[in-house]
Scaffold this motif. Structure first.
Motif, mmCIF file in Angstrom:
data_model
loop_
_atom_site.group_PDB
_atom_site.id
_atom_site.type_symbol
_atom_site.label_atom_id
_atom_site.label_comp_id
_atom_site.label_asym_id
_atom_site.label_seq_id
_atom_site.Cartn_x
_atom_site.Cartn_y
_atom_site.Cartn_z
ATOM 1 N N GLY A 187 29.824 38.412 14.824
ATOM 2 C CA GLY A 187 29.088 37.518 15.404
ATOM 3 C C GLY A 187 28.713 36.402 14.280
ATOM 4 O O GLY A 187 27.939 35.590 14.639
ATOM 5 N N ILE A 188 29.123 36.614 13.351
ATOM 6 C CA ILE A 188 28.880 35.701 12.073
ATOM 7 C C ILE A 188 29.671 34.172 11.999
ATOM 8 O O ILE A 188 29.261 33.237 11.827
ATOM 9 N N VAL A 189 30.701 34.496 12.643
ATOM 10 C CA VAL A 189 31.804 33.203 12.947
ATOM 11 C C VAL A 189 31.894 33.116 14.493
ATOM 12 O O VAL A 189 32.006 34.079 14.895
ATOM 13 N N ARG A 190 31.932 31.894 14.830
ATOM 14 C CA ARG A 190 32.159 31.722 16.427
ATOM 15 C C ARG A 190 33.503 31.126 16.485
ATOM 16 O O ARG A 190 34.148 30.193 15.855
ATOM 17 N N ARG A 191 34.010 31.156 17.829
ATOM 18 C CA ARG A 191 35.364 30.266 18.144
ATOM 19 C C ARG A 191 35.008 29.042 18.247
ATOM 20 O O ARG A 191 34.004 28.422 17.848
ATOM 21 N N PRO A 192 36.146 28.052 18.143
ATOM 22 C CA PRO A 192 35.955 26.659 17.880
ATOM 23 C C PRO A 192 35.165 25.916 19.007
ATOM 24 O O PRO A 192 35.266 26.562 20.056
ATOM 25 N N ALA A 193 34.254 25.050 18.467
ATOM 26 C CA ALA A 193 33.348 24.450 19.416
ATOM 27 C C ALA A 193 34.072 23.574 20.374
ATOM 28 O O ALA A 193 33.856 23.328 21.615
ATOM 29 N N ILE A 194 35.180 22.720 19.763
ATOM 30 C CA ILE A 194 36.015 21.750 20.484
ATOM 31 C C ILE A 194 37.330 22.100 20.106
ATOM 32 O O ILE A 194 37.614 22.496 19.125
ATOM 33 N N LEU A 195 38.496 21.735 20.867
ATOM 34 C CA LEU A 195 39.750 21.777 20.525
ATOM 35 C C LEU A 195 40.377 20.350 20.809
ATOM 36 O O LEU A 195 40.022 19.447 21.567
ATOM 37 N N PRO A 196 41.474 20.030 19.598
ATOM 38 C CA PRO A 196 41.972 18.735 20.034
ATOM 39 C C PRO A 196 42.745 18.470 21.177
ATOM 40 O O PRO A 196 43.313 19.727 21.781
ATOM 41 N N THR A 197 43.070 17.426 21.447
ATOM 42 C CA THR A 197 43.903 17.202 22.885
ATOM 43 C C THR A 197 45.307 17.709 22.595
ATOM 44 O O THR A 197 45.679 18.111 23.673
ATOM 45 N N TYR A 198 45.646 17.830 21.503
ATOM 46 C CA TYR A 198 47.046 18.267 21.364
ATOM 47 C C TYR A 198 47.284 19.736 21.603
ATOM 48 O O TYR A 198 48.396 20.526 21.432
ATOM 49 N N VAL A 199 46.041 20.643 21.705
ATOM 50 C CA VAL A 199 46.191 21.973 22.003
ATOM 51 C C VAL A 199 46.175 22.241 23.569
ATOM 52 O O VAL A 199 46.570 22.975 24.151
ATOM 53 N N THR A 200 45.352 21.247 24.164
ATOM 54 C CA THR A 200 45.150 21.434 25.749
ATOM 55 C C THR A 200 45.916 20.900 26.672
ATOM 56 O O THR A 200 45.977 20.918 27.841
ATOM 57 N N ASP A 201 46.487 19.543 26.195
ATOM 58 C CA ASP A 201 47.454 18.822 27.084
ATOM 59 C C ASP A 201 48.685 19.576 27.504
ATOM 60 O O ASP A 201 49.469 20.115 26.706
ATOM 61 N N PRO A 202 49.005 19.635 28.843
ATOM 62 C CA PRO A 202 50.141 20.378 29.195
ATOM 63 C C PRO A 202 51.375 19.986 28.533
ATOM 64 O O PRO A 202 52.077 20.876 28.409
ATOM 65 N N PRO A 203 51.789 18.692 28.119
ATOM 66 C CA PRO A 203 53.168 18.450 27.556
ATOM 67 C C PRO A 203 53.057 18.923 26.031
ATOM 68 O O PRO A 203 54.116 19.598 25.482
ATOM 69 N N ALA A 204 51.956 19.093 25.399
ATOM 70 C CA ALA A 204 51.624 19.702 24.062
ATOM 71 C C ALA A 204 51.953 21.158 24.109
ATOM 72 O O ALA A 204 52.383 21.767 23.120
ATOM 73 N N ILE A 205 51.487 21.710 25.223
ATOM 74 C CA ILE A 205 51.404 23.331 25.242
ATOM 75 C C ILE A 205 53.016 23.547 25.387
ATOM 76 O O ILE A 205 53.339 24.388 24.953
#
Length: 401
Positions: A362-380
């Motif tokens: 619990g000292i480090v957390r998952r990313p607060a936000i992700l770039p669009t090239y991680v979440t866009d279907p063509p990028a996936i």
């Protein structure tokens, strides 16, 4: 997340010594700012005189200010930090590593244009090993020379596109910060500094490269800085020790995932490795330029820029990290490595197991936000393809957007 919420998270996750050391290391990192101190301020003059000489002589680079404090005083401040008092052994190890890296950065700036600069660069960024050099030469031999696209958009176009991308991130997290700055200094291209995106006023590129380049700078460098700022461990914003390799590997991959990493871009990364190797051998700027243009078919403008970069300070090996980082990132993905976790801040792949433990604690957390090239279907879809690609195949002959 508000500033007070971040402070509360830090207090809950870290002991007092860790909070003090982490905060002061982050501030010292910004004060050193070694990259600015090793960036020539006379690039245009060098270009004019180099061309006038028939590409035979290259004037020396000149720089701005040196180290902001005297090196002995800075070092004393650095090593007086109570790192050994940090209770969590994993946090202590990460911050000890960062403390030593800042010491090496001080030495790099102190040795600027001195005989010991190359050794200081190797100490900080590593040597250009034979395997990496062979990979670079193989790319230059096998990846085709494809004519460059027309430069049909200017700095204002890039600025508008970048501001629109920043606005999207602000809509996702109102604490997201990034100024888009058009610089009056010619020839400086694009870069990110202290979380702000800089564009040279005379910059031009092909319209299909705009989105990929914004994902390189804003989607990678600014997003990971933002996510690091949201962590209890603030050094994840400025970067843990040796973070450059992974950062630049992700940033180049971002161009591919955003739809257009041209062959010329991959060839440039390989050319930087060759140039860095020659700089370590104390070859002159004109010799590096001649090698790139005559032996490896690198264009004149790109070869000049690469040669000047390689000779910064007396011979800088940092540019070899782009291809090295990309190769290590592809190996991570090829073995099924998690991609999203790489955006929790700025760090090296070797530190990922430690950070995963700190995630569990619990000292480090998952990313607060992700770039669009991680979440866009063509990028996936492209990411799935990348997991099976060789480094030499990581380019696109035409835009996929």
């Amino acid at each position: 997340m508000t500033h007070s919420e971040v402070k509360e998270r830090r207090a809950a996750a870290l002991c007092d010594a860790a909070i003090e050391v982490d905060k002061r290391l982050a501030k010292m990192d910004m004060r050193i700012d070694w990259l600015t101190r090793l960036t020539p301020v006379n690039i245009d003059d060098i270009a004019v005189e180099f061309q006038a000489s028939g590409f035979r002589t290259m004037p020396d680079s000149t720089y701005g200010e040196g180290l902001v404090d005297d090196a002995p005083g800075f070092r004393k401040e650095l090593f007086d930090l109570p790192v050994r008092d940090i209770a969590n052994p994993r946090v202590q190890a990460l911050l000890l590593e960062k403390q030593r890296e800042l010491d090496r950065q001080i030495e790099l700036v102190r040795m600027r244009d001195c005989d010991g600069f190359i050794m200081a660069s190797i100490d900080l960024f590593g040597h250009v090993d034979e395997q990496l050099l062979d990979t670079a030469k193989r790319i230059l031999a096998d990846v085709p020379v494809i004519p460059r696209d027309n430069s049909d958009v200017d700095a204002e176009h890039v600025r508008d596109a970048a501001e629109a991308e920043v606005a999207r991130y602000k809509a996702a997290d109102e604490s997201f910060e990034c100024r888009v700055i058009v610089d009056e200094t010619p020839g400086t291209s694009l870069y990110t500094s202290m979380g702000n995106f800089h564009i040279a006023f005379d910059y031009r590129t092909h319209h299909a490269r705009v989105a990929p380049l914004i994902q390189h700078e804003v989607g990678t460098h600014v997003v990971t800085r933002h996510n690091g700022r949201m962590q209890p461990l603030l050094t994840l914003a400025g970067g843990l020790a040796d973070y450059d390799e992974l950062q630049e590997g992700i940033a180049v991959l971002a161009e591919y995932l955003a739809g257009y990493l041209p062959a010329a871009r991959l060839r440039l990364l390989a050319a930087r490795v060759v140039a860095a190797h020659m700089a370590v051998k104390e070859e002159s700027g004109p010799n590096i330029y001649a090698c790139l243009t005559e032996e490896h078919a690198i264009g004149n403008e790109m070869a000049f820029d690469t040669a000047v970069r390689a000779k910064r300070g007396g011979g800088l090996t940092k540019d070899a990290l782009y291809l090295k980082g990309l190769a290590e990132l592809l190996a991570h993905l090829r073995h099924g490595g998690d991609f999203e976790i790489l955006f929790l801040g700025k760090f090296a792949l070797k530190q990922l197991p430690t950070l995963e433990h700190l995630l569990d604690e619990g000292i480090v957390r998952r990313p607060a936000i992700l770039p669009t090239y991680v979440t866009d279907p063509p990028a996936i879809e492209r990411l799935a393809r990348v997991r099976n690609l060789s480094l030499e195949s990581l380019y696109q002959e035409r835009p996929e957007t």
